[in-house]
Scaffold this motif. Sequence first.
Motif, PDB file in Angstrom:
ATOM      1  N   ALA A 254       0.837  -1.487  -0.253  1.00 10.53           N
ATOM      2  CA  ALA A 254       0.316  -0.102  -0.058  1.00 10.53           C
ATOM      3  C   ALA A 254       0.808   0.912  -0.018  1.00 10.53           C
ATOM      4  O   ALA A 254       1.824   0.875   0.281  1.00 10.53           O
ATOM      5  CB  ALA A 254      -1.110   0.031   1.053  1.00 10.53           C
ATOM      6  N   HIS A 255      -0.046   2.284  -0.160  1.00 16.74           N
ATOM      7  CA  HIS A 255       1.090   3.918  -0.244  1.00 16.74           C
ATOM      8  C   HIS A 255       0.561   4.007   0.995  1.00 16.74           C
ATOM      9  O   HIS A 255      -0.082   3.968   1.670  1.00 16.74           O
ATOM     10  CB  HIS A 255       0.005   4.699  -1.476  1.00 16.74           C
ATOM     11  N   LEU A 256       1.919   4.330   1.390  1.00  8.51           N
ATOM     12  CA  LEU A 256       1.410   5.562   2.932  1.00  8.51           C
ATOM     13  C   LEU A 256       1.418   7.327   2.392  1.00  8.51           C
ATOM     14  O   LEU A 256       1.771   7.959   1.847  1.00  8.51           O
ATOM     15  CB  LEU A 256       3.051   5.637   4.029  1.00  8.51           C
ATOM     16  N   VAL A 257       0.227   7.728   3.517  1.00  7.90           N
ATOM     17  CA  VAL A 257      -0.612   9.111   3.308  1.00  7.90           C
ATOM     18  C   VAL A 257      -0.185   9.696   4.829  1.00  7.90           C
ATOM     19  O   VAL A 257      -0.786   9.309   5.222  1.00  7.90           O
ATOM     20  CB  VAL A 257      -1.767   9.090   2.193  1.00  7.90           C
ATOM     21  N   ASP A 271      -4.994   1.649  -1.920  1.00  4.32           N
ATOM     22  CA  ASP A 271      -4.751   0.818  -2.626  1.00  4.32           C
ATOM     23  C   ASP A 271      -4.683   0.927  -4.108  1.00  4.32           C
ATOM     24  O   ASP A 271      -4.801   0.648  -4.730  1.00  4.32           O
ATOM     25  CB  ASP A 271      -4.916  -0.394  -2.194  1.00  4.32           C
ATOM     26  N   ALA A 272      -4.699   2.579  -4.314  1.00  5.46           N
ATOM     27  CA  ALA A 272      -4.414   3.488  -5.866  1.00  5.46           C
ATOM     28  C   ALA A 272      -3.673   2.303  -6.193  1.00  5.46           C
ATOM     29  O   ALA A 272      -2.366   1.603  -5.758  1.00  5.46           O
ATOM     30  CB  ALA A 272      -4.538   4.489  -5.821  1.00  5.46           C
ATOM     31  N   PRO A 273      -3.392   2.966  -7.516  1.00  2.72           N
ATOM     32  CA  PRO A 273      -2.672   1.916  -8.676  1.00  2.72           C
ATOM     33  C   PRO A 273      -1.121   2.355  -8.654  1.00  2.72           C
ATOM     34  O   PRO A 273      -1.240   3.647  -7.591  1.00  2.72           O
ATOM     35  CB  PRO A 273      -3.262   2.302 -10.150  1.00  2.72           C
ATOM     36  N   PRO A 274      -0.010   1.546  -9.002  1.00  4.99           N
ATOM     37  CA  PRO A 274       0.967   1.635  -8.898  1.00  4.99           C
ATOM     38  C   PRO A 274       1.333   3.638  -9.285  1.00  4.99           C
ATOM     39  O   PRO A 274       1.036   3.501 -10.028  1.00  4.99           O
ATOM     40  CB  PRO A 274       2.319   0.994  -9.281  1.00  4.99           C
ATOM     41  N   VAL A 275       2.505   4.107  -8.345  1.00  4.51           N
ATOM     42  CA  VAL A 275       3.016   5.543  -9.227  1.00  4.51           C
ATOM     43  C   VAL A 275       4.745   5.074  -9.003  1.00  4.51           C
ATOM     44  O   VAL A 275       4.938   4.349  -8.351  1.00  4.51           O
ATOM     45  CB  VAL A 275       3.011   6.416  -8.347  1.00  4.51           C
ATOM     46  N   ASN A 276       4.961   5.395 -10.114  1.00  2.00           N
ATOM     47  CA  ASN A 276       6.138   5.031 -10.975  1.00  2.00           C
ATOM     48  C   ASN A 276       6.249   3.910 -11.391  1.00  2.00           C
ATOM     49  O   ASN A 276       7.522   3.900 -10.187  1.00  2.00           O
ATOM     50  CB  ASN A 276       7.644   5.925 -10.074  1.00  2.00           C
ATOM     51  N   ARG A 277       5.462   3.089 -10.998  1.00  2.00           N
ATOM     52  CA  ARG A 277       5.373   1.365 -10.745  1.00  2.00           C
ATOM     53  C   ARG A 277       6.077   1.024  -9.459  1.00  2.00           C
ATOM     54  O   ARG A 277       6.622  -0.295  -9.219  1.00  2.00           O
ATOM     55  CB  ARG A 277       6.300   1.203 -12.125  1.00  2.00           C
ATOM     56  N   HIS A 278       5.563   1.693  -8.547  1.00  2.00           N
ATOM     57  CA  HIS A 278       5.502   1.545  -7.663  1.00  2.00           C
ATOM     58  C   HIS A 278       4.358   1.861  -6.048  1.00  2.00           C
ATOM     59  O   HIS A 278       3.953   2.245  -6.083  1.00  2.00           O
ATOM     60  CB  HIS A 278       6.599   2.531  -6.615  1.00  2.00           C
ATOM     61  N   ARG A 279       4.547   0.714  -5.464  1.00  2.00           N
ATOM     62  CA  ARG A 279       3.558   1.029  -4.091  1.00  2.00           C
ATOM     63  C   ARG A 279       3.596   0.039  -3.042  1.00  2.00           C
ATOM     64  O   ARG A 279       3.724  -1.055  -3.308  1.00  2.00           O
ATOM     65  CB  ARG A 279       1.813   0.146  -4.489  1.00  2.00           C
ATOM     66  N   VAL A 282       7.624   6.328  -3.450  1.00  2.00           N
ATOM     67  CA  VAL A 282       7.819   7.526  -2.146  1.00  2.00           C
ATOM     68  C   VAL A 282       6.975   9.213  -2.860  1.00  2.00           C
ATOM     69  O   VAL A 282       6.532   9.792  -1.675  1.00  2.00           O
ATOM     70  CB  VAL A 282       9.449   7.651  -2.421  1.00  2.00           C
ATOM     71  N   ASP A 283       7.122   9.279  -3.728  1.00  2.00           N
ATOM     72  CA  ASP A 283       6.587  10.262  -4.617  1.00  2.00           C
ATOM     73  C   ASP A 283       4.774  10.967  -3.633  1.00  2.00           C
ATOM     74  O   ASP A 283       4.217  11.774  -3.404  1.00  2.00           O
ATOM     75  CB  ASP A 283       6.460  10.182  -6.116  1.00  2.00           C
ATOM     76  N   VAL A 284       4.236   9.056  -3.443  1.00  2.00           N
ATOM     77  CA  VAL A 284       2.794   9.666  -2.418  1.00  2.00           C
ATOM     78  C   VAL A 284       2.706  10.125  -1.868  1.00  2.00           C
ATOM     79  O   VAL A 284       2.231  11.150  -0.727  1.00  2.00           O
ATOM     80  CB  VAL A 284       2.209   8.198  -3.053  1.00  2.00           C
ATOM     81  N   LEU A 285       3.588   9.705  -0.918  1.00  2.00           N
ATOM     82  CA  LEU A 285       4.649  10.384   0.569  1.00  2.00           C
ATOM     83  C   LEU A 285       4.029  11.434   1.190  1.00  2.00           C
ATOM     84  O   LEU A 285       4.260  12.423   1.584  1.00  2.00           O
ATOM     85  CB  LEU A 285       5.161   9.084   1.367  1.00  2.00           C
TER      86      LEU A 285
END
Length: 373
Positions: A254-257, A271-279, A282-285
């Motif tokens: 999961a993304h940490l927000v 559980d949003a889709p991966p960002v920069n191919r990652h979940r 780092v960008d999301v956080l």
Amino acid sequence: MTLAHAMNTKTQAASKIKVLCVDDSALVRSLMTEIINSQPDMHVCATAPDPLVARELIKLHNPDVLTLDVEMPRMDGLDFLEKLMRLRPMPVVMVSSLTERGNEITLRALELGAVDFVTKPKVGIRDGMLDYAEKLADKVRAASRARVKQTTHAPSAPASATAHKPAPHFNNPLVSTEKLVIVGASTGGTEAIREVLMPLPPDAPAVLIAQHMPPGFTKSFAQRLNGLCRITVKEAEHGERVLPGHAYIAPGHAHLVLARSGANYVAHLSDAPPVNRHRPSVDVLFRSAAQHAGKNAIGVILTGMGRDGAAGLLEMQQAGAYTLAQDEASCVVFGMPREAIAMGGASEIAPLSEMSRRVMARLASMGERVQRV
């Protein structure tokens, strides 16, 4: 074939990343060979069923990267890795099983100097491994560029725990309740994060961490760090309040927000889709920290492949946060910090050995400003 064409073909083969695959499973060796040889920039120069055979093949082929199974006959993968990093250090990608014991062994391998790891599925090995062929290739590619250091002895938890000079406690409680430290890392990040967290005092501001790691491993990683650090380290849970003296690691699924609930910081999992191919990404956080913490946050981007976190660090800086990037010399892979620096998102560049001290110094200066107000 003309002489020129033959020479060109030979040059292309020589420029490819040479990989030696060590695994007691013939199926896994075959799959690894299939995946790696399908890439245009790498090839398997040899395979070995155990470390004793691998030892001779290393001398013969001088590979650029070794993929190493954790549990093998004749010699344990960890024993072999320890000897290898002491006598003939080279980039190693561990191949681990998705079990609790496999998690612990893999984390120990990263302590011993392995660059990264991939996981073998419990069932459906062929389909499972082919599904993440691109990720495996990326890890081999990153490992080929990694800085690998010779180890003089095998690090242990007690020895590591006493190697850091403790940081001073905070005198101003407003610093620890209002301020946050936000950390992102990928390849080489497990050891880098340990270096950052261990000196922190029990009353340090809360730390939120996004480390690229598959599900299952983040909980073991958090538990391992919790036994080494003076702050409490745990895997983040959805909806929990973010408290001083705690570090929260994004779960591998999961993304940490960062969010707000009244005057409190709260951890949300997505559980949003991966960002920069990652979940987790780092960008999301970082972006959530820019939105909800602004100038109360310190952003830290550590070693890692790719560009995840670079744009988010810039957003944190633009929102008033102080931002630090790990320097090239101390990175295992200088990818994410380099991209962040190139975008202008780093207020300061620091070696890993200095990162905690720089963070604490910045927090202390924040406390002085609070007291003056």
